[in-house]
Structure formats: structure tokens, C-alpha cells
Design a protein around this motif. Sequence first.
Motif, PDB file in Angstrom:
ATOM      1  N   THR A  30      69.106  40.531  73.085  1.00  0.00           N
ATOM      2  CA  THR A  30      70.217  41.015  72.188  1.00  0.00           C
ATOM      3  C   THR A  30      69.597  41.649  70.921  1.00  0.00           C
ATOM      4  O   THR A  30      68.699  41.249  70.307  1.00  0.00           O
ATOM      5  N   PRO A  31      70.325  42.751  70.609  1.00  0.00           N
ATOM      6  CA  PRO A  31      69.855  43.519  69.251  1.00  0.00           C
ATOM      7  C   PRO A  31      70.232  42.539  67.877  1.00  0.00           C
ATOM      8  O   PRO A  31      71.268  42.409  67.778  1.00  0.00           O
ATOM      9  N   ARG A  32      69.134  42.423  67.346  1.00  0.00           N
ATOM     10  CA  ARG A  32      69.234  41.817  66.205  1.00  0.00           C
ATOM     11  C   ARG A  32      68.336  42.324  64.961  1.00  0.00           C
ATOM     12  O   ARG A  32      67.220  43.066  65.192  1.00  0.00           O
ATOM     13  N   LEU A  33      68.737  42.035  63.685  1.00  0.00           N
ATOM     14  CA  LEU A  33      67.957  42.033  62.619  1.00  0.00           C
ATOM     15  C   LEU A  33      67.308  40.998  62.334  1.00  0.00           C
ATOM     16  O   LEU A  33      67.895  39.611  62.215  1.00  0.00           O
ATOM     17  N   GLY A  34      65.915  40.864  62.010  1.00  0.00           N
ATOM     18  CA  GLY A  34      65.003  39.787  61.896  1.00  0.00           C
ATOM     19  C   GLY A  34      63.997  40.040  60.849  1.00  0.00           C
ATOM     20  O   GLY A  34      63.694  40.988  60.372  1.00  0.00           O
ATOM     21  N   LEU A  88      63.265  34.537  61.336  1.00  0.00           N
ATOM     22  CA  LEU A  88      64.821  34.391  61.301  1.00  0.00           C
ATOM     23  C   LEU A  88      65.304  35.583  62.042  1.00  0.00           C
ATOM     24  O   LEU A  88      64.806  36.856  61.791  1.00  0.00           O
ATOM     25  N   PHE A  89      66.211  35.337  62.854  1.00  0.00           N
ATOM     26  CA  PHE A  89      67.100  36.615  63.568  1.00  0.00           C
ATOM     27  C   PHE A  89      68.675  36.208  63.154  1.00  0.00           C
ATOM     28  O   PHE A  89      69.125  35.296  63.746  1.00  0.00           O
ATOM     29  N   GLY A 103      62.831  44.025  60.304  1.00  0.00           N
ATOM     30  CA  GLY A 103      62.930  44.980  61.158  1.00  0.00           C
ATOM     31  C   GLY A 103      64.109  44.703  62.091  1.00  0.00           C
ATOM     32  O   GLY A 103      64.840  43.885  62.052  1.00  0.00           O
ATOM     33  N   THR A 104      64.383  45.821  63.119  1.00  0.00           N
ATOM     34  CA  THR A 104      65.682  45.472  64.082  1.00  0.00           C
ATOM     35  C   THR A 104      65.150  45.951  65.332  1.00  0.00           C
ATOM     36  O   THR A 104      64.106  46.816  65.556  1.00  0.00           O
TER      37      THR A 104
END
Length: 222
Positions: free
Chosen positions: A44-48, A99-100, A140-141
Motif C-alpha cells: 500500500t502507498p504510505r508516508l513513512g 512508522l507508516f 519518505g513516501t
Amino acid sequence: MDNKISVGGDVGGNFVIGDGNVVGEAAGRAARAPAAARETGKFTPRLGFVVDIVGFGRRDGESKDDLARRLGALLDQVIADLGVEDDVRTSDAGDSRVLFLPVGVDPTRVLPVLLSSVRERLGRDNRRHRDRMRLRMAVGTGLVGTGPLGFTGELVIDLHRLVDSVVLREAIADNPYTDLVLLVGNALYDDVIRPGYLDRADFTRVEVSVKEFTGPAWLRLF
């Protein structure tokens, strides 16, 4: 100013040990991501982001336990400030946390709040304790999946490359009055900082090289 940074050594594979629990479990928050979001192999696309405590290994056992507790509490407060408690996924390595954030968060809103919150919460924490906590941080993403041993995907590897890079280690070492040094991945920079949601003048372009990987990132000191 552009810097060429070469980082030696291996990053340690393509996963981070962790169980995908919601942030703050160590501090008592028991909520978990929905079962569907924890399916093994689903990307899944996430900011982490990754945060790492500077000088953790030089402390004694009691001090390490105290710093780990403080970092967990700080990140619980940061997530509350972001207002994204549901489906936040984390991995704890003692001196560092990965963390995401949930799928679909708006990075143009979240990134400015995230950086402001970490800086403010860290400052408050250090004013209450004699043992000063200093942090390296990378944001990053990208796509994130889960496997039998934890998080998988290029974003996980890239975040650890950034947080362990020579540029961050030198930045914190060369600025003894700085408590937080940050690298932002290039894709996130293009989405949020370049359009002006954060002041571009606060960030310096650097080049991070790790074996076959070479790419730009953006440095900020707080």
C-alpha cells in the motif's frame, strides 16, 4: 549546496523486524490496524518515517530503557497531533522507530505538521530531563508491504539508508546544539516542499550513495 555522500556497508536486507502494531503500543495504546491492511504481501502507498536516538549505545541499561520509553511517548503525542491514529503501523528497534501513516493521508498537510510536532515535542521532552535526547530522522513516501518478519518494500530500505547515512551522522556531530536532523526523500520533496507547502530555503540538497543506490535527498537541521 550539493554534497556527495557515500555510505558503506549493508542496510540489512529488505525488511524491518516488527509486527505492524499501531504506534504507541509500548506506551499503552492498544489499537491495531484492520486485518485487511495487515495481509502478508499486500503493498500500500504510505508516508513513512524513521527516528533514531543519537548515542543510544553509549548509555547504560537504565538510561536506554528511559530513552526508549521517552521516544515512545513522544511519538504517541506526534501521532495524536497528526490526527491519524487509525491504521498507523510501527516497528520498534529499541533506539529507533519506524512508522507508516495510513493510506490516503494528505502529505501536503501531514508533513508540515509532522516536522513541527517532532521538533516541539522533542524540545519539551528535553526540558524535562537531564539526559538530552537527540534524533536523526528520515521521511519518505512509497509502497509498503508486510512479510513474516515485518515490513517489506523499497521505502523501508530507503528510509534506513537515509537515517544511517554519513550526511545525517556528520550533521548531528557537527552541530552540537542541534537536537534534530532530518532527511526528506526526493519524491516527498517534489510533492510537498518544491510546491511551497514548506519553505524550500530550509532544505539543502545532498546526494546519498549506498552500493548500487544513488539518489538525492533534502537535509534540514532543527
